[in-house]
Design an enzyme around this catalytic site. Structure first.
Site, mmCIF file in Angstrom:
data_model
loop_
_atom_site.group_PDB
_atom_site.id
_atom_site.type_symbol
_atom_site.label_atom_id
_atom_site.label_comp_id
_atom_site.label_asym_id
_atom_site.label_seq_id
_atom_site.Cartn_x
_atom_site.Cartn_y
_atom_site.Cartn_z
ATOM 1 N N GLY A 1 8.855 -20.052 3.985
ATOM 2 C CA GLY A 1 8.668 -19.456 5.303
ATOM 3 C C GLY A 1 7.604 -18.385 5.241
ATOM 4 O O GLY A 1 7.274 -17.891 4.154
ATOM 5 N N GLN B 1 3.561 -10.659 7.781
ATOM 6 C CA GLN B 1 3.234 -10.625 6.349
ATOM 7 C C GLN B 1 1.754 -10.806 6.067
ATOM 8 O O GLN B 1 1.284 -10.494 4.980
ATOM 9 C CB GLN B 1 4.017 -11.714 5.603
ATOM 10 C CG GLN B 1 5.511 -11.456 5.586
ATOM 11 C CD GLN B 1 6.252 -12.605 4.933
ATOM 12 O OE1 GLN B 1 6.545 -13.601 5.579
ATOM 13 N NE2 GLN B 1 6.544 -12.482 3.655
ATOM 14 N N CYS C 1 11.356 -13.014 -1.183
ATOM 15 C CA CYS C 1 10.361 -12.801 -0.127
ATOM 16 C C CYS C 1 8.982 -12.773 -0.759
ATOM 17 O O CYS C 1 8.791 -12.133 -1.796
ATOM 18 C CB CYS C 1 10.648 -11.480 0.593
ATOM 19 S SG CYS C 1 9.503 -11.134 1.944
ATOM 20 N N LEU C 2 8.042 -13.462 -0.136
ATOM 21 C CA LEU C 2 6.671 -13.473 -0.662
ATOM 22 C C LEU C 2 6.058 -12.067 -0.653
ATOM 23 O O LEU C 2 5.121 -11.808 -1.401
ATOM 24 C CB LEU C 2 5.798 -14.434 0.155
ATOM 25 C CG LEU C 2 6.156 -15.922 0.035
ATOM 26 C CD1 LEU C 2 5.321 -16.749 1.014
ATOM 27 C CD2 LEU C 2 5.966 -16.425 -1.398
ATOM 28 N N HIS D 1 15.557 -14.455 8.376
ATOM 29 C CA HIS D 1 14.685 -13.663 7.493
ATOM 30 C C HIS D 1 13.309 -13.462 8.148
ATOM 31 O O HIS D 1 12.779 -12.350 8.161
ATOM 32 C CB HIS D 1 14.574 -14.398 6.141
ATOM 33 C CG HIS D 1 13.634 -13.814 5.136
ATOM 34 N ND1 HIS D 1 14.059 -13.297 3.926
ATOM 35 C CD2 HIS D 1 12.271 -13.687 5.133
ATOM 36 C CE1 HIS D 1 13.004 -12.875 3.243
ATOM 37 N NE2 HIS D 1 11.899 -13.096 3.950
ATOM 38 N N GLU D 2 12.753 -14.547 8.720
ATOM 39 C CA GLU D 2 11.417 -14.446 9.346
ATOM 40 C C GLU D 2 11.468 -13.639 10.645
ATOM 41 O O GLU D 2 10.545 -12.886 10.944
ATOM 42 C CB GLU D 2 10.837 -15.839 9.632
ATOM 43 C CG GLU D 2 10.734 -16.797 8.452
ATOM 44 C CD GLU D 2 10.145 -16.207 7.208
ATOM 45 O OE1 GLU D 2 9.391 -15.227 7.290
ATOM 46 O OE2 GLU D 2 10.456 -16.735 6.122
ATOM 47 N N HIS E 1 11.229 -10.072 9.848
ATOM 48 C CA HIS E 1 9.851 -9.629 9.584
ATOM 49 C C HIS E 1 9.148 -9.249 10.887
ATOM 50 O O HIS E 1 8.423 -8.254 10.940
ATOM 51 C CB HIS E 1 9.042 -10.735 8.903
ATOM 52 C CG HIS E 1 9.188 -10.815 7.405
ATOM 53 N ND1 HIS E 1 8.918 -9.757 6.565
ATOM 54 C CD2 HIS E 1 9.544 -11.843 6.590
ATOM 55 C CE1 HIS E 1 9.102 -10.145 5.298
ATOM 56 N NE2 HIS E 1 9.497 -11.404 5.286
#
Ligand code: GNR
Ligand code: NI
Length: 170
Positions: free
Chosen positions: A46, A51, A92-93, A134-135, A138
């Protein structure tokens, strides 16, 4: 298409609240395509626009990247959440190499615009439900480490800052 740079915690820009997209036009479709390329290249499931330092409500998700059937969620809203909760080991990236348990709704129903600007609505469970939540966090400027204890968060913060000083990019 282009690879975008992913911001790393504790970059303060990760706490920016995204604004809604007002039209799914060529610019937004290009952003979506660049985000997909960036997500696949980083081996993520994702990616939220936040991000990549674009503060608009755009998310891409692909929980089975081999199949390349991405979910594109523009201006997503949760229209239902299960009472049942589930704990998942999240990563998480923007917080590379850190994994920890987070509790979220086990199922959610999300409504959004897709890449063609059409309204879509579906129920998600399992990893897809985790990713949607999660997204969407963000987009509200929230990173998963904020669910962890202040002690853990502080240790992660210190580790990330040390990596930055040591010149590691991820
Ligand atoms: O690639 C990712 N994997 C992942 C694993 C468990 C729970 C959430 C995620 S999302 C993450 C990509 C990312 O950082 N998205 O914002
Ligand atoms: Ni993330």
């Amino acid at each position: 298409m282009a690879l975008l740079q992913i911001l790393c915690y504790p970059d303060p820009r990760l706490h920016t609240v995204a604004r809604p997209v007002d039209a799914v036009d060529a610019r937004v479709r290009r952003l979506v395509d660049d985000m997909l390329e960036t997500m696949y290249s980083a081996d993520g499931v994702g990616l939220a626009a936040t991000q990549v330092d674009v503060h608009e409500r755009v998310i891409v998700i692909d929980t089975a990247p081999n199949l390349k059937r991405p979910h594109v969620l523009i201006n997503p809203e949760l229209v239902a959440r299960s009472q049942e909760l589930a704990v998942t080991d999240e990563g998480c990236l923007s917080v590379p190499e850190i994994y920890d348990k987070v509790q979220r709704h086990a199922q959610v129903t999300v409504r959004a615009l897709n890449r063609a600007g059409e309204t879509v609505e579906y129920e998600a469970s399992g990893l897809l439900a985790v990713c949607v939540q999660h997204e969407m966090d963000h987009l509200l400027g929230k990173v998963f480490v904020e669910y962890l204890s202040p002690l853990k968060r502080d240790r992660i913060r210190t580790k990330m800052l040390k990596r930055l000083r040591d010149g590691r990019r991820s």
